[in-house]
Scaffold this active site. Structure first.
Site, PDB file in Angstrom:
ATOM      1  CG  ASN A  57      43.825  49.348  49.333  1.00 39.86           C
ATOM      2  OD1 ASN A  57      44.817  49.140  50.024  1.00 39.86           O
ATOM      3  ND2 ASN A  57      42.652  48.837  49.622  1.00 39.86           N
ATOM      4  CD  GLU A  73      38.940  50.857  51.143  1.00 36.03           C
ATOM      5  OE1 GLU A  73      38.308  50.998  52.212  1.00 36.03           O
ATOM      6  OE2 GLU A  73      39.085  49.759  50.574  1.00 36.03           O
ATOM      7  CB  CYS A 118      43.485  49.926  42.830  1.00 34.56           C
ATOM      8  SG  CYS A 118      41.811  49.348  42.537  1.00 34.56           S
ATOM      9  CD  GLU A 144      46.480  46.637  41.821  1.00 33.57           C
ATOM     10  OE1 GLU A 144      45.998  47.461  42.625  1.00 33.57           O
ATOM     11  OE2 GLU A 144      45.985  45.514  41.623  1.00 33.57           O
ATOM     12  CB  CYS A 164      40.104  46.126  39.418  1.00 36.89           C
ATOM     13  SG  CYS A 164      40.724  47.793  39.152  1.00 36.89           S
ATOM     14  CB  CYS A 212      44.581  48.174  38.130  1.00 38.72           C
ATOM     15  SG  CYS A 212      44.168  49.177  39.579  1.00 38.72           S
TER      16      CYS A 212
HETATM   17  N1  THU Z   1      41.895  47.034  45.369  1.00 41.76           N
HETATM   18  C1  THU Z   1      43.172  47.296  45.009  1.00 41.76           C
HETATM   19  O1  THU Z   1      43.836  48.157  45.587  1.00 41.76           O
HETATM   20  N2  THU Z   1      43.704  46.578  44.002  1.00 41.76           N
HETATM   21  C2  THU Z   1      43.076  45.553  43.372  1.00 41.76           C
HETATM   22  O2  THU Z   1      43.666  44.942  42.496  1.00 41.76           O
HETATM   23  C3  THU Z   1      41.717  45.185  43.731  1.00 41.76           C
HETATM   24  C4  THU Z   1      41.047  46.060  44.717  1.00 41.76           C
HETATM   25  C5  THU Z   1      41.319  47.780  46.495  1.00 41.76           C
HETATM   26  C6  THU Z   1      40.242  48.757  46.175  1.00 41.76           C
HETATM   27  C7  THU Z   1      39.524  48.858  47.487  1.00 41.76           C
HETATM   28  O3  THU Z   1      40.203  49.779  48.324  1.00 41.76           O
HETATM   29  C8  THU Z   1      39.684  47.480  48.094  1.00 41.76           C
HETATM   30  O4  THU Z   1      40.765  46.880  47.411  1.00 41.76           O
HETATM   31  C9  THU Z   1      38.448  46.611  47.997  1.00 41.76           C
HETATM   32  O5  THU Z   1      38.019  46.492  46.697  1.00 41.76           O
END
Ligand code: THU
Length: 159
Positions: A62, A64, A73, A75, A112, A115
Site C-alpha cells: 500500500n 499512501e 491498496c 492488492e 477492500c 480491490c
Molecule cells: N489497505 C490495503 O492496502 N489493502 C486492503 O485490503 C485494505 C486496506 C491499505 C489502504 C491504506 O493504506 C491502509 O491499508 C489503511 O486502510
C-alpha cells in the site's frame, strides 16, 4: 418466493507449514512485499504478491498520500503493476498480508471492495479462476476464485 442460501467453500490453514510449497512461496513474497508499504498515515502496512500464469511473482504494497484518497491498496498496486508490465498474462493466485507496527494481524487480511472488483476484472480477462490467499497470524484462508469473496460479481466482460 424462494429462500436461497449461499455457500462458500474455502480452506483454512493453521500455519504456512500446512500449505503447498507454491502457496508458501507466495505468502513469503507477500511478507517481503509488505516491507515496501508507505503508510505513515494509517500505520497499517499491507503486502500483496501475485503469481501470474507463467510463475512470475509481482509484488505490491500500500502507498499512501497526504491527500488520502490518492493512496492505493497493496492488492491494486500488485495487480496494476502486473497488468502494466505483463499484459496478457493471466493471474493465477494473489496472497495478501497486513498488520501494524511490524506485527501481522491475527485475522486474515481482507481486501477492500474496490480491490475485489479489480480482482474480478483481471480474473475475467484471464479466463481462469484467480485464487485468493488471505494471511493472518492465527490462520490463513484460501479461496478458489474471486467469486468466493465477491458473490454476485459484476463482470462486464460477460455481458
Ligand atoms: N489497505 C490495503 O492496502 N489493502 C486492503 O485490503 C485494505 C486496506 C491499505 C489502504 C491504506 O493504506 C491502509 O491499508 C489503511 O486502510
Amino acid at each position: 418466493m424462494i429462500q436461497r442460501h449461499l455457500n462458500i467453500d474455502y480452506v483454512e490453514y493453521r500455519s504456512v507449514e500446512e500449505m503447498e510449497p507454491m502457496d508458501r512461496e507466495l505468502v513469503a513474497a507477500a511478507m517481503e512485499a509488505r516491507k515496501g508499504s508507505y503508510s505513515p498515515y494509517s500505520k497499517f502496512s499491507v503486502g500483496a504478491a501475485l503469481r501470474l500464469e507463467d510463475g512470475t511473482i509481482v509484488k505490491g504494497a500500500n502507498q499512501e498520500n497526504a491527500a488520502y484518497p490518492s493512496g492505493i491498496c497493496a492488492e491494486r498496486t500488485a495487480m496494476f503493476a502486473a497488468g502494466a508490465n505483463y499484459p496478457g498474462k493471466a493471474f493465477d493466485t494473489i496472497a495478501v498480508i497486513a498488520g501494524m507496527h511490524g506485527e501481522t494481524c491475527k485475522d486474515p487480511a481482507s481486501p477492500c471492495g474496490a480491490c475485489r472488483q479489480v480482482m474480478a476484472e483481471y480474473q475475467a480477462l484471464g479466463r481462469r479462476p484467480l485464487k485468493v490467499i488471505l494471511v493472518g497470524a492465527d490462520r490463513i484462508y484460501k479461496f478458489g476464485e474471486v467469486d468466493d469473496i465477491l458473490p454476485f460479481i459484476f463482470d462486464s466482460l460477460e455481458a
